[in-house]
Design a protein around this motif. Structure first.
Motif, PDB file in Angstrom:
ATOM      1  N   GLY A   1       0.821  -1.210   0.000  1.00 58.12           N
ATOM      2  CA  GLY A   1       0.000   0.000   0.000  1.00 58.12           C
ATOM      3  C   GLY A   1       0.854   1.259   0.000  1.00 58.12           C
ATOM      4  N   LEU A   2       1.917   1.236   0.799  1.00 54.36           N
ATOM      5  CA  LEU A   2       2.816   2.398   0.866  1.00 54.36           C
ATOM      6  C   LEU A   2       3.585   2.564  -0.439  1.00 54.36           C
ATOM      7  N   ARG A   3       4.029   1.441  -1.013  1.00 55.72           N
ATOM      8  CA  ARG A   3       4.771   1.515  -2.282  1.00 55.72           C
ATOM      9  C   ARG A   3       3.874   2.080  -3.392  1.00 55.72           C
ATOM     10  N   ALA A   4       2.617   1.611  -3.416  1.00 58.19           N
ATOM     11  CA  ALA A   4       1.692   2.084  -4.450  1.00 58.19           C
ATOM     12  C   ALA A   4       1.433   3.578  -4.286  1.00 58.19           C
ATOM     13  N   ALA A   5       1.250   4.015  -3.044  1.00 64.21           N
ATOM     14  CA  ALA A   5       0.987   5.434  -2.791  1.00 64.21           C
ATOM     15  C   ALA A   5       2.207   6.279  -3.159  1.00 64.21           C
TER      16      ALA A   5
ATOM     17  N   ALA B   1      -6.500  12.322   1.405  1.00 65.99           N
ATOM     18  CA  ALA B   1      -7.233  11.058   1.397  1.00 65.99           C
ATOM     19  C   ALA B   1      -6.273   9.873   1.409  1.00 65.99           C
ATOM     20  N   THR B   2      -5.179   9.995   0.645  1.00 66.71           N
ATOM     21  CA  THR B   2      -4.176   8.928   0.620  1.00 66.71           C
ATOM     22  C   THR B   2      -3.602   8.708   2.014  1.00 66.71           C
ATOM     23  N   LEU B   3      -3.205   9.799   2.655  1.00 62.73           N
ATOM     24  CA  LEU B   3      -2.599   9.677   3.987  1.00 62.73           C
ATOM     25  C   LEU B   3      -3.607   9.129   4.990  1.00 62.73           C
ATOM     26  N   ALA B   4      -4.861   9.544   4.854  1.00 59.81           N
ATOM     27  CA  ALA B   4      -5.882   9.044   5.787  1.00 59.81           C
ATOM     28  C   ALA B   4      -6.068   7.540   5.629  1.00 59.81           C
TER      29      ALA B   4
END
Lengths: 142, 180
Positions: B73-77, B134-137
């Protein structure tokens, strides 16, 4: 290590942490000083709980010392923030060591302490402008 | 899991020369049937593979899977929002380090392909900064759930696993802080 010696070691770490927040606090201002006061209060609360726990359990309560050697001189805000990071990360090591020696509510308390200090260390890293803000294994001895 | 029995290739060869296509088709049909059988009736009808009960999955398997999903999830973001990469990449690396240690502990293999995150935050590259919040949330939500599951795993763990799980719970809690 058994639970009692792990908790006694954690207590000595709490003594040192409380002592260190003296020179840290005087070099900080406003929100950072408030954060230092709150952090010191967290260490005092755990110290007090440990003293009660160890003495009522019939164990040895290690004594506090009049002073502790700082790893480097604290002369300004930057060095105070760096020391605050170290204090939290080193105290976390002692609580992590309680985990394998404990179970149930005692392990829960140790994990709460480990998490609390790891998060405080991250906040101090942010204040100090240290990147990254986190370490992969908080509390693991380096 | 797809279970297939070994197929005797030599026995399908014929003398008339048209054997190649037929034998391939036969092999493929046999394989398909076995695959269907395997899907509906696992571990039966395939004598060669009858073995003892498979070992129960390690109780830390869900935590291992979760570490891989959090990293993905972090890599995709980070790919979708390169200006966040500096913040997100160290967090992804931490989850990957956790997965590597958990894999060793439970005897699992690390995947060679990308794992799909639970809650895909991987919006396409060049996403406008308005979506950053929104991504960070979404990432914080995933880290919070991860912290809670690692905390529960630590509480339930035997003593030789407690310290590692405690560090993983604490790391996920610091990620939550770092994503604020």
């Amino acid at each position: 290590m058994n639970a009692e010696s792990a908790l006694a070691a954690a207590l000595t770490a709490e003594y040192a942490a409380i002592w260190a927040y003296g020179p840290i606090g005087v070099r900080l201002a406003e929100a950072e000083r408030k954060a230092a006061v709150e952090a010191e209060a967290a260490h005092r609360a755990r110290r007090d709980a440990l003293v009660v726990q160890l003495s009522t359990g019939g164990g040895t309560v290690p004594p506090d010392r009049p002073g502790y050697a700082l790893p480097f001189p604290v002369t300004d805000r930057a060095s105070a923030l760096r020391l605050a990071v170290q204090v939290e990360e080193r105290t976390a090591v002692f609580w992590r060591a309680v985990l394998p020696a404990s179970a149930g509510a005692e392990r829960d308390r140790a994990l709460t302490a480990l998490i609390d200090y790891a998060v405080r260390a991250t906040r101090w890293r942010r204040s100090a402008g240290i990147a990254p803000l986190t370490v992969a294994f908080p509390g693991r001895p380096s | 899991m797809v279970l297939t029995c070994p197929v005797a290739m030599g026995s399908t060869t014929r003398r008339d020369g048209s054997s190649h296509l037929l034998s391939r088709r036969a092999v493929l049909r046999a394989g398909a049937l076995l695959t269907l059988g395997g899907a509906s009736v696992p571990l039966t009808g395939c004598d060669l593979l009858d073995r003892e009960e498979p070992p129960r999955p390690d109780p830390l398997t869900p935590l291992f899977d979760e570490a891989l999903r959090l990293a993905a999830g972090l890599r995709a973001a980070a790919t979708a929002q390169p200006d966040l990469a500096g913040r997100l990449t160290p967090l992804a690396e931490a989850h990957e380090a956790h997965a590597a240690e958990l894999a060793q502990l439970i005897g699992a293999a690390l995947p060679s392909t990308t794992v799909t995150p639970d809650d895909p935050t991987g919006t396409p590259p060049g996403t406008p900064p308005a979506d950053r919040a929104a991504t960070l949330a979404a990432l914080r939500k995933a880290e919070r759930a991860g912290r809670d599951s690692a905390t529960a795993a630590c509480a339930a763990a035997p003593e030789d696993r407690a310290a590692l799980l405690g560090s993983i719970a604490a790391a996920r809690a610091t990620h939550l802080e770092a994503l604020r």
